[in-house]
Design an enzyme around this catalytic site. Structure first.
Site, mmCIF file in Angstrom:
data_model
loop_
_atom_site.group_PDB
_atom_site.id
_atom_site.type_symbol
_atom_site.label_atom_id
_atom_site.label_comp_id
_atom_site.label_asym_id
_atom_site.label_seq_id
_atom_site.Cartn_x
_atom_site.Cartn_y
_atom_site.Cartn_z
ATOM 1 C CG ASP A 212 -20.941 9.969 9.830
ATOM 2 O OD1 ASP A 212 -22.013 9.112 9.680
ATOM 3 O OD2 ASP A 212 -20.771 10.532 10.706
ATOM 4 C CG HIS A 213 -23.263 4.795 6.690
ATOM 5 N ND1 HIS A 213 -22.209 4.326 7.707
ATOM 6 C CD2 HIS A 213 -24.289 4.592 7.360
ATOM 7 C CE1 HIS A 213 -22.644 3.829 8.390
ATOM 8 N NE2 HIS A 213 -23.773 3.702 8.652
ATOM 9 C CG HIS A 275 -22.420 6.969 12.760
ATOM 10 N ND1 HIS A 275 -21.851 7.714 11.716
ATOM 11 C CD2 HIS A 275 -21.932 5.754 12.789
ATOM 12 C CE1 HIS A 275 -21.336 6.291 10.908
ATOM 13 N NE2 HIS A 275 -21.330 5.407 11.710
#
Lengths: 530, 414
Positions: A212-213, A275
């Protein structure tokens, strides 16, 4: 004066190479092969390759590092290197490009065309990895990065398993191979569980890295530092002092040619489930007893488990959906979602979602947490805002108009901005200079970009490095993903059963549908004007 | 071979230009990013000594101040220049993010139509830096963003989609409409983002007495509607404050010649003004304070005068005389006459005369003169200065506005 003790147990590396001591090389990455599925795709060109090159320039990659790109597109190693070189210069302007450095880096880039739907494809990848492994001494250490559509996750892992490239390791064994999976992890609760079951048939959880950047962003990591390294905030970080919390993720862009993907995903799956839920957990979690991966992730999952289940009879009052209509963004007229390429003209896909959540634990009971995410909004911004309660008595309340100002509420607001500019700001009241006691609200700002002179590493740089080092702290664990889907599942089902009647219901360039404002108004709150 | 300037030099020169107030063109979709980059470059330059700027540059912002102006083509260039002058002083006292929205209109005089105008939005950024008074080595800088567009269909939405996201959250946001009508569709897309709207009633009225009074019919409801959800600040109202103070103090000071009881003896009010909005507001304020309501109105076109009969517990005749002047628009004088037994007969010059002179307002009554010093700054700058520190809509303004609207509602006598 105390003498510093020499480490009693020498590590294996130290034993074989005593020169290594004191050089901060403890977490040096071991030689390995990093295979990217979907290497011809956009994600690799824009994010992965620049991140890996940045790690190379910082000396963080081992000498024996192999990057093997694979996809259906047929090309040779040289073609791949040329393509990557062009992409790097196009998509990573902040990285210094020097031909000599690139040429040295490019020697570790390789390409193997393969059809991930066929056994032969995986067999060819295996053969190539074995060849390269011998040459570069990777010792069978493999990382597989799935930069592909979600529908290929399981077929690829299964294919890798069948040729022996993926196998189950014991919990106490070093986690090789590792598989990195991009979001979305599943389409809903059942598909996520099904995918997890499949994966756990052939690998253990500690080998799976769900990326999950957002978690790789400096400001997101700074949430923990901010909360747990400063003693002044934690004592007031609770229902006694906090009135409400808002988490906003807004994008001015539309679907940008990803219409086909977005038609299946929508805002809730694309942004909220992963996110925003991760951000929520970081903001609300209890202090972990240590900073290791499992302890931190244990605390995060507790937050999701404490979420008050959504009342099935009141979903519409705590969940709002929207789809954008034609409008103006940054001075340009933009089309409605239904007029975007690869989008059905009668599509009911949601491009905006807002939720009101409550966490049923001692710290947060009664504090509403508002989440919103949308496309084609007025401004691109991601932030968490903590709205503190006003002072118990209104000492300056006789100042006319101050307390009634509709968009200038009383109370301190602490904002952690994630993007585009990473930083922290605190809104506080101050006396205006002059002969009268007049209160004015001001912002005290801290901006990462200007406070620190060094280049901020990209999220992918940090996350890929963590994966190479075997640190999954900033990756989503299986139970977190499951809990997130489980919480949102009633909303997904409710929206699937009940088609929206008023889509499109917000103008491009606005802040979403009116119902989203109404949801907050129930508690006398309103979205921060951004 | 020509010398190619170093990238770093180019960056330094762009940053220097920005800091010294020159406009730097930026991509409309990346205004914030460009600003951040210029400030970062300024800070880096400051640290390395690459930029010959003061050692301590403080980037400050306490409010958002957006000005929408009709631009140049129809002779409004003066308005833009005047606004620039005004911002120079204001930005020192109120470090703000200034957003200048320039709307180009077709030049009717040259036969230009809207279709001739190129449809585009451009943006520039610049800084306004001042040495802090008393601290010669410290500069406070604030930023200005200029956005220019063409007056076309949908211009409001288009311009708002650029300007609204530029507002710094949590700080007061003022929208100043310079030369725009309040009910214009153009301003609607902005209203959700700005809590405070500044305008000048005079911009909404013609320079014709009868027409101007008639226009209040549409204007006043628009202001009342706006005041429901926004704080409204009318420059025309702020500009008459010194006259209101001069008159109030004439009846209030301990050593002044006029007893406040004389307010009940006023029979006649004559107001000479070169700004109809200010004159009408002043008269309406006086009527409100004296509990008077308009009964009937009459236009005397020959004398450019508007006569209003007002009644409360007594009847008073009021007269607004319009005197067109090129410069220094505003109220010129106010004369109050009192009942004969209290005053000096029916002498034309009798009564109280409040009159503006350079930097002072004189109040003359029975040979005694009182002076009210006016601020040293430009009156308009002082008025905006006060607006930026005010906290709400002045309730006395709304009351005056209500009475002013009635000036036109009553049956007219010709």
């Amino acid at each position: 004066m105390l003498e510093e003790k020499a480490p009693s147990d020498k590590s294996q590396d130290e034993a074989s190479n005593p020169l290594i001591s004191g050089l901060d090389l403890e977490k040096q990455v071991k030689p390995l092969a990093f295979t990217i599925f979907g290497a011809h795709g956009d994600l690799n060109k824009r994010k992965l390759l620049p991140a890996i090159y940045a790690l190379y320039l910082q000396g963080l990659l081992p000498r024996g590092f192999v990057l093997l790109g694979t996809s259906r597109t047929v090309m040779d190693d040289e073609g791949f290197r040329k393509l990557m070189c062009e992409s790097l210069q196009k998509f990573a302007p902040d990285l210094p490009f020097e031909q000599d450095a690139w040429d040295r880096f490019a020697t570790c880039l390789f390409y193997q065309p393969a059809d991930s739907g066929s056994h032969e494809g995986f067999a060819s990848i295996k053969t190539r990895l074995e060849e390269l492994g011998q040459k570069y001494n990777t010792g069978g250490r493999n990382v597989f990065y799935l930069s592909t559509p979600p529908s290929l996750y399981w077929p690829i892992i299964e294919g890798l398993s069948k040729v022996g490239l993926v196998e189950k390791r014991k919990v106490n064994e070093e986690a090789w191979p590792r598989v990195v999976i991009e979001k979305p992890f599943g389409h809903d609760l059942s598909s996520s569980l099904e995918l997890d079951d499949h994966i756990h048939d052939v690998m253990r959880e500690h080998q799976v890295y769900r990326i999950d950047h957002y978690l790789g962003k400096e400001t997101v990591q700074n949430v923990m530092v901010f909360r747990f390294a400063n003693s002044i905030f934690e004592p007031i970080w609770n229902r006694n002092y906090i009135e409400q919390i808002q988490i906003t993720n807004a994008e001015t862009i539309g679907v940008e040619g990803r219409g086909a993907y977005y038609e299946e995903a929508g805002a809730l799956r694309d942004m909220v489930q992963n996110h925003l839920m991760q951000l929520l957990a970081l903001v609300l979690m209890e202090p972990p007893i240590a900073m290791d991966a499992e302890t931190t992730r244990d605390e995060k999952i507790k937050v999701l488990r404490a979420l008050k289940p959504i009342d099935l009879n009141r979903i519409d009052s705590v969940a709002v959906r929207g789809q954008y209509d034609q409008g103006f963004v940054a001075g340009v007229e933009v089309p409605a979602y239904r007029a975007e390429k690869s989008v059905k003209p009668d599509s009911n896909t949601i491009t905006f979602a807002a939720l009101k959540l409550e966490v049923d634990n001692w710290r947060w009971a009664g504090v509403p947490i508002y989440l919103r995410s949308g496309k084609r909004m007025a401004k691109s911004i991601t932030e968490v805002s903590i709205h503190f309660k006003p002072t118990p008595n209104n000492l300056f309340g006789d100042i006319p108009g101050l307390s009634q100002a509709p968009s200038n509420p009383e109370g301190n607001v602490l904002v952690m901005q994630i993007q585009p500019e990473e930083g922290i700001s605190l809104k506080f009241a101050t006396k205006e200079p002059g002969p009268t006691t007049s209160v004015r609200w001001l912002n005290m700002d801290f901006r990462y970009g200007t406070a620190f002179g060094t280049r901020t590493p990209t999220a992918y740089e940090r996350l890929i490095l963590d994966c190479l080092q075997g640190d999954p702290s900033l990756y989503a664990r299986s139970d977190f993903v499951e809990a997130s889907w489980r919480y949102l599942q009633p909303v997904i089902e409710h929206w699937e059963k009940n088609n929206p009647t008023k889509f499109p219901n917000y103008k491009a360039g606005s802040w979403g549908p009116k119902e989203s404002d109404d949801m907050l108004a129930q508690r006398g709150h309103y979205w921060r004007k951004l | 071979m020509a010398n190619i300037p170093d990238v770093k030099d180019l960056e330094s020169s762009r940053t220097m230009s920005f800091l010294t107030g020159n406009k730097s063109a930026v991509d409309v979709a990346k205004i914030e990013k460009e600003l951040a980059s210029l400030w970062k470059s300024a800070r880096d330059g400051e640290e390395t000594g690459d930029l010959p700027i003061s050692d301590h540059v403080v980037r400050a912002c306490v409010l958002n101040f957006c000005i929408l102006i009709r631009d140049g083509r129809s002779g409004d260039q003066q308005r833009v220049e005047a606004m620039n002058d005004l911002l120079t002083g204001l930005s020192l006292r109120h470090p703000a993010r200034v957003i200048l929205g320039l709307v180009n209109e077709a030049d009717d005089d040259s036969g230009e139509t809207y279709k001739d105008l190129e449809e585009k939005v451009d943006a520039w950024v610049s800084a306004r830096c001042h040495l802090l008074p008393g601290a010669k080595d410290k500069q406070v800088c604030c930023e200005q963003i200029t956005v220019e567009t063409t007056y076309k269909h949908g211009v409001g939405e288009s311009l708002a989609s650029v300007i609204n996201p530029l507002i710094v959250p949590d700080l007061p946001a003022f929208l100043y409409l310079s030369g725009f009508h309040l009910d214009a569709a153009l301003i609607k897309p902005f209203l959700g983002y700005f809590q405070r709207v500044v305008f000048e009633l005079a911009d909404n009225l013609e320079d014709d007495l009868d027409l101007a009074i008639a226009q209040t019919t549409s204007c006043v409801p628009a202001i009342f509607a706006l005041s429901g959800e926004h704080y409204v600040h009318d420059l025309s109202w702020s500009l008459i404050k010194p006259y209101r103070m001069a008159l109030a103090q004439t009846f209030d000071d301990d050593d002044v010649a006029i007893d406040p009881a004389m307010l009940q003896e006023i029979t006649d009010i004559e107001l000479v003004t070169s700004d109809i909005a200010q004159g009408a507001l002043y008269l309406a304020w006086l009527a409100d304070r004296l509990n008077l309501s308009p009964l009937s109105t009459m236009i005397d076109k020959a004398k450019s005068a508007y006569e209003i009969t007002m009644a409360g517990d007594r009847q008073i005749k009021a007269r607004i005389v319009y005197s067109a002047v090129e410069q220094g628009k505003g109220i010129k004088s106010v004369r109050l006459r009192f009942a004969p037994d209290q005053d000096q007969g029916q002498n034309q010059d009798a009564g109280l005369l409040v009159e503006a002179e350079s930097r002072v307002i004189k109040s003359c009554y029975k040979g005694t003169t009182e002076y009210l010093e006016l601020p040293m700054d430009d009156p308009r700058e002082s008025a905006i200065d006060q607006i930026l520190t005010s906290k709400k809509t002045d309730p006395f303004y709304l009351r005056a506005l209500g009475i002013m609207a009635a000036f036109n509602k009553k049956e007219k006598k010709q």
